[in-house]
Structures are given as C-alpha cells and as structure tokens.
Write a protein that holds these residues in place. Structure first.
Motif, short mmCIF file in Angstrom:
data_model
loop_
_atom_site.label_atom_id
_atom_site.label_comp_id
_atom_site.label_asym_id
_atom_site.label_seq_id
_atom_site.Cartn_x
_atom_site.Cartn_y
_atom_site.Cartn_z
N ALA A 63 0.83 -1.21 0.00
CA ALA A 63 0.00 0.00 0.00
C ALA A 63 0.86 1.26 0.00
N LEU A 64 1.91 1.26 0.82
CA LEU A 64 2.79 2.42 0.91
C LEU A 64 3.56 2.61 -0.40
N THR A 65 4.03 1.51 -0.99
CA THR A 65 4.79 1.59 -2.23
C THR A 65 3.95 2.16 -3.37
N VAL A 66 2.74 1.64 -3.52
CA VAL A 66 1.84 2.14 -4.57
C VAL A 66 1.50 3.60 -4.33
N GLU A 67 1.29 3.95 -3.07
CA GLU A 67 0.96 5.34 -2.73
C GLU A 67 2.11 6.29 -3.08
N VAL A 68 3.33 5.90 -2.74
CA VAL A 68 4.50 6.75 -3.01
C VAL A 68 4.73 6.89 -4.52
N LEU A 69 4.55 5.80 -5.26
CA LEU A 69 4.84 5.82 -6.69
C LEU A 69 3.77 6.53 -7.50
N PHE A 70 2.50 6.34 -7.12
CA PHE A 70 1.42 6.83 -7.97
C PHE A 70 0.58 7.93 -7.33
N PHE A 71 0.60 8.03 -6.00
CA PHE A 71 -0.20 9.06 -5.33
C PHE A 71 0.65 9.79 -4.29
N PRO A 72 1.74 10.41 -4.71
CA PRO A 72 2.66 11.04 -3.77
C PRO A 72 2.06 12.19 -2.97
N ASP A 73 1.00 12.78 -3.47
CA ASP A 73 0.40 13.93 -2.78
C ASP A 73 -0.76 13.54 -1.88
N ALA A 74 -1.01 12.25 -1.75
CA ALA A 74 -2.14 11.80 -0.93
C ALA A 74 -1.90 12.13 0.54
N VAL A 75 -2.94 12.60 1.20
CA VAL A 75 -2.84 12.95 2.61
C VAL A 75 -2.84 11.71 3.48
N GLU A 76 -3.62 10.70 3.09
CA GLU A 76 -3.67 9.44 3.82
C GLU A 76 -3.85 8.29 2.84
N THR A 77 -3.50 7.10 3.29
CA THR A 77 -3.58 5.93 2.42
C THR A 77 -5.03 5.60 2.09
N ALA A 78 -5.31 5.41 0.81
CA ALA A 78 -6.67 5.08 0.38
C ALA A 78 -7.08 3.72 0.92
N PRO A 79 -8.33 3.58 1.39
CA PRO A 79 -8.81 2.28 1.90
C PRO A 79 -8.65 1.15 0.89
N ALA A 80 -8.82 1.48 -0.40
CA ALA A 80 -8.69 0.45 -1.44
C ALA A 80 -7.29 -0.15 -1.46
N LEU A 81 -6.27 0.69 -1.21
CA LEU A 81 -4.89 0.20 -1.19
C LEU A 81 -4.66 -0.71 0.01
N LEU A 82 -5.26 -0.38 1.13
CA LEU A 82 -5.12 -1.22 2.32
C LEU A 82 -5.80 -2.57 2.11
N VAL A 83 -6.95 -2.55 1.45
CA VAL A 83 -7.64 -3.80 1.13
C VAL A 83 -6.79 -4.65 0.19
N LEU A 84 -6.17 -4.00 -0.80
CA LEU A 84 -5.30 -4.71 -1.73
C LEU A 84 -4.13 -5.35 -1.00
N GLN A 85 -3.54 -4.62 -0.07
CA GLN A 85 -2.42 -5.16 0.69
C GLN A 85 -2.86 -6.35 1.53
N ARG A 86 -3.99 -6.23 2.19
CA ARG A 86 -4.49 -7.32 3.03
C ARG A 86 -4.76 -8.57 2.18
N ALA A 87 -5.30 -8.36 0.99
CA ALA A 87 -5.62 -9.50 0.12
C ALA A 87 -4.35 -10.19 -0.37
N THR A 88 -3.35 -9.41 -0.71
CA THR A 88 -2.12 -9.99 -1.25
C THR A 88 -1.20 -10.53 -0.16
N ASP A 89 -1.48 -10.25 1.10
CA ASP A 89 -0.70 -10.81 2.20
C ASP A 89 -0.74 -12.34 2.17
N TYR A 90 -1.83 -12.88 1.65
CA TYR A 90 -1.99 -14.34 1.63
C TYR A 90 -0.97 -15.01 0.71
N ILE A 91 -0.49 -14.28 -0.28
CA ILE A 91 0.50 -14.85 -1.21
C ILE A 91 1.73 -15.31 -0.45
N GLY A 92 2.15 -14.53 0.53
CA GLY A 92 3.35 -14.85 1.28
C GLY A 92 3.20 -16.02 2.23
#
Length: 256
Positions: free
Chosen positions: A26-55
């Motif tokens: 979530a942080l990586t995508v935010e820094v690369l594509f949304f550098p001016d965002a005030v806070e992390t978008a909920p959708a990015l957090l959901v994406l991170q939670r979903a992909t945690d299972y891969i590991g």
C-alpha cells in the motif's frame, strides 16, 4: 505439479512476503502513484491485506519438501549437513532483516532430524519413534528457538506420514490441524475481545492463509521436474542471499 514447480512457487511466495515486509504494498503504490495523498486510500489497504496471503504459501511447501526430501535422499548425512551450513549462513542476514534469530532452515533441519529419530525409534521398539518425535515437537514449541516452533516440526511429520492418504482425507486433517496449531492467537482473539478488522485479518492470515500452501502440495505429481547444473544448491543459496540484500536495503532506508 513437479517438485521443481512446487519449490518455484514457494520461492516466489517467500520473495513476495519479504519484499512487502521491506516495502509494504500500500505504501509503495501510494508513493509511486499518489505522492500527494494525505492518507492511504482504503482500497490500497484492502489490496495489501488480500495480497498478504500470497506470502503464506511458502512455508508449508518448504516443510513438505523436507518430508519428500527425506523420503528420497540418497545420503542423509550430506542432506542434513547442507541444511546446517546454509542455516548458519542465513542466520545473520535473517537477524539483519527481522531483528531476531532462528531462521526457517534451522526448523527444516530439526524436522529432518526428527524424521530420522522417529524411524530409528520405531525400528527399536514399536511406537517409540512416535513418542520421541512428540517430545521434540513439545520441546521445540516450549523453547521457541526457531521459526514456526513445534508446529512446523509437527507439520513435517504430518506431511511424511500422510503421503499415501487421499486428497480428501488430507484436506480434512489440515482444515482441523492448521487452525488448531494457532490456538494461542485464536485464544487471544476471543479472550481479549480483539474484535477488530486488523486482528481478524491477522487471525485469518496465520490460521487459514498457510492452507493455500498445503493445497499446492496436493497437486504434487511425484516427479522431480526440470534439472540443470547446480539446481540442488539454487534454493539454498537464494535464501541467505535475498535475506542479506533485503536486510542491507532495509538498514539503508532506516538509516536515511
């Protein structure tokens, strides 16, 4: 699925898990594509939670590989020595990245030795090997010296002893065994009423997530798969090498 394919899946899963440990998705995508965002978008957090299972796919496959390797190895002593050497090589990089000791290669080595101890004990007296193996599992769980503790040793034993079971019987066993092995986390979740999304996600990741890796082992076809010069050592070398690289990167980032 060949043994080579299984190990490749495990390697990629492990790499993803460790990469996202250093660079959270979530942080990586935010820094690369949304550098001016005030806070992390909920959708990015959901994406991170979903992909945690891969590991969580990697560990059960590595544990399965020990049971399978023990069954087919031509030289047990060389196999054990190889695990010991690379476990020692990986220990400092593991500490550098995660800040604590007991990398999983020591767990794999202990699991391999437990299999040998179990067979030796059963050869001496019926049932003795199972008692000795149970003692190792309990001691490993109590002492907490390596990654996964006694649970991972138990999983190696289960993979070894259920080789000829049907997929249905294996699935039913693991659906019971995996959550049971996380009894402390489950007890904490309910007894301390940690009924939040964050804690529920942690519970699912650790009690259910590894079942994805177990499911992958059900597709093993008994074949070795592609071979190339040095392939035996690729998996061993990759573990400490990628830990060292990521550990150095993390130290640089934290020191910046």
């Amino acid at each position: 699925m060949s043994f080579f394919a299984l190990k490749t899946v495990a390697l990629l899963s492990m790499l993803w898990d460790h990469l996202t440990y250093v660079w959270p998705l979530a942080l990586t995508v935010e820094v690369l594509f949304f550098p001016d965002a005030v806070e992390t978008a909920p959708a990015l957090l959901v994406l991170q939670r979903a992909t945690d299972y891969i590991g969580r796919i990697a560990a059960p496959i590595f544990l399965f590989s020990i049971a399978n390797g023990y069954r087919h190895t031509r030289d047990f002593k060389k196999y054990a020595l190889r695990l010991l050497v690379f476990a020692c090589l990986a220990e400092w990089p593991y500490y550098l990245l995660f800040g604590f000791h007991g990398n999983i290669m020591f767990t794999l080595l202990l699991g391999l030795l437990t299999l040998r101890l179990m067979d030796w004990g059963n050869g001496k007296r019926a049932g003795l090997g199972y008692l000795l193996a149970a003692g190792v599992v309990i001691a490993a769980q109590y002492l907490s010296l390596t990654e996964g503790n006694g649970s991972y040793i138990l999983f190696i034993l289960v993979f070894y002893m259920t080789e000829h079971w049907s997929v249905r019987k294996k699935a039913l066993l693991w659906l019971f065994l995996m959550p049971l092995s996380r009894y402390r986390l489950i007890w904490m979740f309910f007894s301390e009423q940690l009924l939040t999304y964050r804690w529920f996600h942690m519970l699912c990741i650790n009690a259910v997530g590894p079942l994805l890796g177990v499911a992958c082992t059900f597709f093993y076809n008994g074949k070795k798969g592609p071979a190339f010069p040095g392939d035996k050592y690729l998996w061993y070398v990759f573990y400490p090498a990628h830990l060292l690289l990521l550990g150095l990167v993390q130290s640089t980032l934290l020191g910046a």
